[in-house]
Design a protein around this motif. Structure first.
Motif, short mmCIF file in Angstrom:
data_model
loop_
_atom_site.label_atom_id
_atom_site.label_comp_id
_atom_site.label_asym_id
_atom_site.label_seq_id
_atom_site.Cartn_x
_atom_site.Cartn_y
_atom_site.Cartn_z
N GLY A 42 -43.46 1.32 -19.83
CA GLY A 42 -42.39 2.03 -19.72
C GLY A 42 -42.35 3.08 -18.80
O GLY A 42 -43.36 3.25 -17.98
N ALA A 43 -41.23 3.84 -18.74
CA ALA A 43 -41.17 4.84 -18.10
C ALA A 43 -40.68 6.21 -18.69
O ALA A 43 -40.06 6.14 -19.85
CB ALA A 43 -40.06 4.77 -16.94
N TYR A 44 -41.63 7.27 -18.66
CA TYR A 44 -41.30 8.35 -19.67
C TYR A 44 -41.30 9.82 -18.82
O TYR A 44 -41.64 9.77 -17.69
CB TYR A 44 -42.92 8.39 -20.40
N SER A 45 -40.51 10.54 -19.60
CA SER A 45 -40.23 11.99 -19.00
C SER A 45 -41.37 13.02 -19.26
O SER A 45 -41.14 14.00 -18.47
CB SER A 45 -38.90 12.22 -19.60
N SER A 46 -42.29 12.67 -19.96
CA SER A 46 -43.19 13.60 -20.01
C SER A 46 -44.81 12.74 -19.91
O SER A 46 -44.94 11.61 -20.17
CB SER A 46 -43.16 14.47 -21.24
N PHE A 47 -45.77 13.62 -19.52
CA PHE A 47 -46.93 12.94 -19.43
C PHE A 47 -47.51 12.52 -20.83
O PHE A 47 -48.08 11.60 -20.89
CB PHE A 47 -48.15 13.90 -18.88
N GLU A 48 -47.21 13.27 -21.79
CA GLU A 48 -47.90 13.12 -23.21
C GLU A 48 -46.89 11.83 -23.79
O GLU A 48 -47.81 11.07 -24.55
CB GLU A 48 -47.49 14.36 -24.04
N ASP A 49 -45.67 11.56 -23.56
CA ASP A 49 -45.21 10.54 -23.90
C ASP A 49 -45.62 9.10 -23.43
O ASP A 49 -45.97 8.12 -23.94
CB ASP A 49 -43.53 10.46 -23.55
N ALA A 50 -45.96 9.15 -21.99
CA ALA A 50 -46.39 8.10 -21.31
C ALA A 50 -48.10 7.82 -21.63
O ALA A 50 -48.14 6.63 -21.93
CB ALA A 50 -46.60 8.54 -19.73
N THR A 70 -54.19 13.20 -22.25
CA THR A 70 -52.74 13.81 -21.76
C THR A 70 -53.34 14.94 -20.37
O THR A 70 -53.09 14.96 -19.58
CB THR A 70 -51.82 14.33 -22.64
N ALA A 71 -54.09 15.55 -21.16
CA ALA A 71 -54.98 16.74 -20.17
C ALA A 71 -55.62 16.09 -19.04
O ALA A 71 -55.36 16.32 -17.99
CB ALA A 71 -55.82 17.55 -20.81
N ARG A 72 -56.36 14.93 -19.24
CA ARG A 72 -57.26 14.40 -18.18
C ARG A 72 -56.08 13.70 -17.22
O ARG A 72 -56.05 13.65 -15.83
CB ARG A 72 -58.01 13.19 -18.76
N ILE A 73 -55.38 12.91 -17.74
CA ILE A 73 -54.51 12.23 -16.93
C ILE A 73 -53.49 12.90 -16.16
O ILE A 73 -53.27 12.90 -14.77
CB ILE A 73 -53.19 11.14 -17.68
N THR A 74 -52.87 14.26 -16.68
CA THR A 74 -51.92 15.20 -15.93
C THR A 74 -52.84 15.68 -14.83
O THR A 74 -52.42 15.88 -13.68
CB THR A 74 -51.71 16.24 -16.90
N ALA A 75 -54.09 16.21 -14.96
CA ALA A 75 -54.90 16.73 -13.68
C ALA A 75 -55.16 15.60 -12.62
O ALA A 75 -54.91 16.06 -11.66
CB ALA A 75 -56.23 16.97 -14.51
N GLU A 76 -55.43 14.57 -13.02
CA GLU A 76 -55.73 13.42 -12.21
C GLU A 76 -54.32 13.17 -11.33
O GLU A 76 -54.41 12.95 -10.25
CB GLU A 76 -56.32 12.14 -12.90
#
Length: 85
Positions: A42-50, A70-76
């Motif tokens: 899917g496609a999501y509007s936030s990192f947490e949702d994705a 979420t913290a790791r994926i956001t930083a990467e």
């Protein structure tokens, strides 16, 4: 990774399977997709949702895991030099 997604996309791996994350072509959403075949989750509007959707697809529902990943994926994700569309 193949299937039209950038090779440097961040991933979550669990139980021998992986979910990749990359920006949508217009840059407004975070796309989650199966790394082995490129099929979209899917496609999501936030990192947490994705990340939550990706972990759910992998059979994981631990809230602490969602927050940590979420913290790791956001930083990467922000460290990647994404090609301009």
């Amino acid at each position: 990774m193949r299937h039209g997604y950038p090779a440097n996309s961040p991933t979550i791996r669990r139980h021998g399977r992986a979910i990749g994350f990359s920006p949508s072509p217009n840059g407004c959403y975070i796309r989650a997709w199966w790394a082995h075949d490129g099929n979209p989750i899917g496609a999501y509007s936030s990192f947490e949702d994705a990340v939550e959707a990706g972990l759910e697809a992998l059979g994981c529902d631990d809230r602490a895991d969602v927050e940590q990943e979420t913290a790791r994926i956001t930083a990467e994700f922000h460290a990647v030099d994404w090609p301009h569309v």
